[in-house]
Enzyme design. Structure first.
Site, PDB file in Angstrom:
ATOM      1  N   GLY A   1       0.845  -1.210   0.000  1.00 15.85           N
ATOM      2  CA  GLY A   1       0.000   0.000   0.000  1.00 15.85           C
ATOM      3  C   GLY A   1       0.869   1.244   0.000  1.00 15.85           C
ATOM      4  O   GLY A   1       0.519   2.273   0.576  1.00 15.85           O
TER       5      GLY A   1
ATOM      6  N   GLY B   1      -0.228   5.069  -1.126  1.00 22.10           N
ATOM      7  CA  GLY B   1      -1.262   5.809  -0.418  1.00 22.10           C
ATOM      8  C   GLY B   1      -0.710   6.991   0.367  1.00 22.10           C
ATOM      9  O   GLY B   1       0.474   7.327   0.281  1.00 22.10           O
ATOM     10  N   GLN B   2      -1.591   7.613   1.176  1.00 26.85           N
ATOM     11  CA  GLN B   2      -1.202   8.825   1.908  1.00 26.85           C
ATOM     12  C   GLN B   2      -0.022   8.557   2.842  1.00 26.85           C
ATOM     13  O   GLN B   2       0.944   9.320   2.861  1.00 26.85           O
ATOM     14  CB  GLN B   2      -2.399   9.360   2.720  1.00 26.85           C
ATOM     15  CG  GLN B   2      -2.113  10.735   3.305  1.00 26.85           C
ATOM     16  CD  GLN B   2      -3.087  11.164   4.398  1.00 26.85           C
ATOM     17  OE1 GLN B   2      -3.984  10.414   4.791  1.00 26.85           O
ATOM     18  NE2 GLN B   2      -2.900  12.379   4.891  1.00 26.85           N
TER      19      GLN B   2
ATOM     20  N   ASP C   1       2.011  -2.025  -4.343  1.00 29.79           N
ATOM     21  CA  ASP C   1       0.649  -1.479  -4.289  1.00 29.79           C
ATOM     22  C   ASP C   1      -0.181  -2.151  -5.370  1.00 29.79           C
ATOM     23  O   ASP C   1       0.357  -2.709  -6.333  1.00 29.79           O
ATOM     24  CB  ASP C   1       0.669   0.041  -4.532  1.00 29.79           C
ATOM     25  CG  ASP C   1      -0.571   0.734  -3.975  1.00 29.79           C
ATOM     26  OD1 ASP C   1      -0.464   1.387  -2.915  1.00 29.79           O
ATOM     27  OD2 ASP C   1      -1.655   0.620  -4.603  1.00 29.79           O
TER      28      ASP C   1
ATOM     29  N   TYR D   1     -15.278  -0.236   8.436  1.00 30.05           N
ATOM     30  CA  TYR D   1     -13.836   0.045   8.577  1.00 30.05           C
ATOM     31  C   TYR D   1     -13.387  -0.155  10.032  1.00 30.05           C
ATOM     32  O   TYR D   1     -12.396  -0.856  10.309  1.00 30.05           O
ATOM     33  CB  TYR D   1     -13.579   1.483   8.121  1.00 30.05           C
ATOM     34  CG  TYR D   1     -12.192   2.016   8.351  1.00 30.05           C
ATOM     35  CD1 TYR D   1     -11.084   1.485   7.697  1.00 30.05           C
ATOM     36  CD2 TYR D   1     -11.982   3.102   9.217  1.00 30.05           C
ATOM     37  CE1 TYR D   1      -9.808   2.014   7.894  1.00 30.05           C
ATOM     38  CE2 TYR D   1     -10.715   3.636   9.413  1.00 30.05           C
ATOM     39  CZ  TYR D   1      -9.632   3.079   8.752  1.00 30.05           C
ATOM     40  OH  TYR D   1      -8.383   3.609   8.951  1.00 30.05           O
TER      41      TYR D   1
ATOM     42  N   LYS E   1     -10.820  -2.875  11.804  1.00 34.22           N
ATOM     43  CA  LYS E   1      -9.642  -2.477  12.602  1.00 34.22           C
ATOM     44  C   LYS E   1      -9.688  -3.152  13.975  1.00 34.22           C
ATOM     45  O   LYS E   1      -8.662  -3.595  14.487  1.00 34.22           O
ATOM     46  CB  LYS E   1      -9.564  -0.952  12.742  1.00 34.22           C
ATOM     47  CG  LYS E   1      -9.206  -0.223  11.449  1.00 34.22           C
ATOM     48  CD  LYS E   1      -7.828  -0.610  10.939  1.00 34.22           C
ATOM     49  CE  LYS E   1      -7.407   0.135   9.705  1.00 34.22           C
ATOM     50  NZ  LYS E   1      -6.182  -0.391   9.096  1.00 34.22           N
TER      51      LYS E   1
HETATM   52  P1  NAD Z   1      -4.710   5.216   1.416  1.00 31.57           P
HETATM   53  O1  NAD Z   1      -6.111   4.869   1.026  1.00 31.57           O
HETATM   54  O2  NAD Z   1      -4.202   6.569   1.113  1.00 31.57           O
HETATM   55  O3  NAD Z   1      -3.699   4.166   0.807  1.00 31.57           O
HETATM   56  C1  NAD Z   1      -3.945   2.787   0.781  1.00 31.57           C
HETATM   57  C2  NAD Z   1      -3.145   2.195  -0.348  1.00 31.57           C
HETATM   58  O4  NAD Z   1      -3.448   0.806  -0.375  1.00 31.57           O
HETATM   59  C3  NAD Z   1      -3.518   2.766  -1.728  1.00 31.57           C
HETATM   60  O5  NAD Z   1      -2.352   3.165  -2.425  1.00 31.57           O
HETATM   61  C4  NAD Z   1      -4.218   1.609  -2.432  1.00 31.57           C
HETATM   62  O6  NAD Z   1      -3.969   1.569  -3.824  1.00 31.57           O
HETATM   63  C5  NAD Z   1      -3.590   0.405  -1.728  1.00 31.57           C
HETATM   64  N1  NAD Z   1      -4.476  -0.763  -1.789  1.00 31.57           N
HETATM   65  C6  NAD Z   1      -5.820  -0.803  -1.653  1.00 31.57           C
HETATM   66  N2  NAD Z   1      -6.275  -2.062  -1.811  1.00 31.57           N
HETATM   67  C7  NAD Z   1      -5.180  -2.838  -2.042  1.00 31.57           C
HETATM   68  C8  NAD Z   1      -5.004  -4.214  -2.300  1.00 31.57           C
HETATM   69  N3  NAD Z   1      -6.038  -5.052  -2.367  1.00 31.57           N
HETATM   70  N4  NAD Z   1      -3.741  -4.657  -2.492  1.00 31.57           N
HETATM   71  C9  NAD Z   1      -2.679  -3.824  -2.433  1.00 31.57           C
HETATM   72  N5  NAD Z   1      -2.795  -2.496  -2.227  1.00 31.57           N
HETATM   73  C10 NAD Z   1      -4.037  -2.013  -2.038  1.00 31.57           C
HETATM   74  O7  NAD Z   1      -4.599   4.921   2.988  1.00 31.57           O
HETATM   75  P2  NAD Z   1      -3.572   5.554   4.020  1.00 31.57           P
HETATM   76  O8  NAD Z   1      -4.174   6.796   4.553  1.00 31.57           O
HETATM   77  O9  NAD Z   1      -2.204   5.597   3.466  1.00 31.57           O
HETATM   78  O10 NAD Z   1      -3.668   4.484   5.191  1.00 31.57           O
HETATM   79  C11 NAD Z   1      -2.747   3.433   5.335  1.00 31.57           C
HETATM   80  C12 NAD Z   1      -3.161   2.614   6.536  1.00 31.57           C
HETATM   81  O11 NAD Z   1      -3.212   3.452   7.695  1.00 31.57           O
HETATM   82  C13 NAD Z   1      -4.553   1.980   6.419  1.00 31.57           C
HETATM   83  O12 NAD Z   1      -4.541   0.729   7.050  1.00 31.57           O
HETATM   84  C14 NAD Z   1      -5.429   2.929   7.200  1.00 31.57           C
HETATM   85  O13 NAD Z   1      -6.548   2.275   7.717  1.00 31.57           O
HETATM   86  C15 NAD Z   1      -4.497   3.376   8.289  1.00 31.57           C
HETATM   87  N6  NAD Z   1      -4.873   4.668   8.856  1.00 31.57           N
HETATM   88  C16 NAD Z   1      -4.787   5.808   8.122  1.00 31.57           C
HETATM   89  C17 NAD Z   1      -5.178   7.031   8.671  1.00 31.57           C
HETATM   90  C18 NAD Z   1      -5.098   8.314   7.898  1.00 31.57           C
HETATM   91  O14 NAD Z   1      -5.562   9.354   8.401  1.00 31.57           O
HETATM   92  N7  NAD Z   1      -4.508   8.341   6.720  1.00 31.57           N
HETATM   93  C19 NAD Z   1      -5.642   7.058   9.984  1.00 31.57           C
HETATM   94  C20 NAD Z   1      -5.768   5.866  10.690  1.00 31.57           C
HETATM   95  C21 NAD Z   1      -5.342   4.680  10.133  1.00 31.57           C
HETATM   96  C1  AKB Z   2     -10.450   7.810   8.151  1.00 32.30           C
HETATM   97  O1  AKB Z   2     -10.939   8.945   8.297  1.00 32.30           O
HETATM   98  O2  AKB Z   2     -11.080   6.825   7.762  1.00 32.30           O
HETATM   99  C2  AKB Z   2      -8.991   7.613   8.528  1.00 32.30           C
HETATM  100  C3  AKB Z   2      -8.896   7.139   9.933  1.00 32.30           C
HETATM  101  C4  AKB Z   2      -8.969   8.096  11.055  1.00 32.30           C
HETATM  102  O3  AKB Z   2      -8.741   5.958  10.151  1.00 32.30           O
HETATM  103  N1  AKB Z   2      -8.305   8.857   8.319  1.00 32.30           N
END
Ligand code: NAD
Ligand code: AKB
Length: 321
Positions: free
Chosen positions: A10, A13-14, A36, A142, A146
């Protein structure tokens, strides 16, 4: 340079965009393989493998091919997208994690990182200074994935000695990459609109307070937890970590100091209900005691850094960001 070989799943992603860079600094370009579902958006430094994490066989192949010793498993469907397609959110988030834990168990990997979220909270969870150990009643698919993911992490550690580590991230804010379909996404988009000189329509009500964190703190927390000696860790599921809590109106007020003409309007949608099920701020004393966690950025210092970097990107591209 360290000898571990890291696989980031992944990575586009962000978080993956920023964390992969930090990992390359720590482990060297040859020490990190990114992967990814989607091909990389820009030229990749180092090895990249296209991978659907639901394809367990391909995951095993990649782990063997690159002699991987640690996985950072970031692939998931976030809260808002997950409510639009709950079945797919369950499949991606649960089967994906199970595949990662199985490869870790069968190939004897050293460590796995699995991010959890404030989305595990909901229902009867205390909203303020939410304790580490408390009632978890997630109200979204979601959040359910988690919470179950946290149980799986603890189970694989207890039963199979897979060293899984996890953090309950708040909403994350970054300038390098856009968020991927969550409820806290507004807090990134609002900065982009302010710098672009455009009005912003917020999908949450002005007074909706949520826990948030700036990406440099989130990346540092992740690396510090993964580096901590295992005997210091009192648990192998989501650690609460805190930095700041604010509402859309708080951030709008701060941005108006820099951009007095900036206009923010409010049109709450289905994400309002998700946000209202979450908490206001977490008690992170366990993370502070176990592995020395301490945040650096608050709303003011984060805003300064975000604006500086977004302005630089705008000037460099000579266009709207
Ligand atoms: P994102 O959606 O920006 O990135 C996720 C990445 O995973 C994407 O690039 C997507 O293409 C890839 N992906 C999706 N399905 C896939 C699959 N089947 N196989 C391989 N790759 C796949 O998410 P993020 O914000 O980077 O979050 C990363 C992790 O952190 C996640 O588990 C999310 O739940 C967790 N998280 C994020 C936040 C936040 O604010 N960004 C907060 C809490 C938890
Ligand atoms: C969302 O809003 O879904 C994420 C998170 C807090 O897990 N940024």
């Amino acid at each position: 340079m360290r000898k571990d070989k890291i696989l980031v799943i992944g990575s586009e992603g962000q978080i993956g965009t920023v964390l992969s860079q930090a990992l390359r600094q720590a482990y060297g370009i040859g020490g990190v393989v990114t992967s990814d579902l989607n091909p990389p958006r820009s030229a990749v430094i180092g090895a990249f493998e296209q991978l659907n994490v639901l394809d367990g066989e391909r995951l095993f192949e990649i782990v063997k091919k690159h002699k991987i010793t640690q996985i950072y498993h970031l692939a998931a469907m976030l809260s808002a997208k997950g409510e639009q397609n709950p079945k797919m959110a369950w499949d991606v988030n649960m089967t994906g994690l199970l595949n990662v834990l199985e490869v870790a168990r069968q190939e004897g990997l050293d460590k796995v990182y699995f991010p959890s979220s404030i989305a595990v909270f909901g229902g009867e969870t205390p909203k303020k200074n939410t304790p580490q150990h408390t009632i978890l009643q997630p109200q979204t698919m979601y959040g359910i994935t988690k919470e179950v993911g946290e149980h799986l992490a603890q189970y694989y550690y207890a039963k199979h000695k897979v060293d899984v580590r996890s953090i309950r991230y708040p909403g994350l804010i970054s300038y390098q990459s856009m968020p991927g379909g969550g409820t806290t996404d507004y807090a990134v988009e609002i900065y982009h609109k302010a710098v672009a000189g455009e009005p912003f329509e917020c999908f949450l009500k002005p007074e909706t307070r949520l826990p948030m964190m700036y990406m440099p703190d989130a990346v540092r927390a992740t690396l510090e937890l993964m580096d901590a000696p295992v005997e210091k860790l009192s648990m192998h599921y989501g650690y609460n970590v805190s930095a700041m809590s604010f509402s859309p109106s708080d951030i709008a007020t701060v941005l108006k100091v820099h951009f007095p003409e900036f206009k923010v309007t409010y049109k709450p949608d289905f994400r309002q209900q998700i946000a209202e099920s979450w908490v206001d701020g977490m008690d992170d004393s366990q993370a502070r005691a176990d592995w020395g966690w301490k945040h650096e950025y608050d709303l003011g210092t984060m805003t300064q850094d975000m604006l500086l970097n977004l302005q630089k990107i705008k000037e460099k591209s000579g266009a709207k960001i």
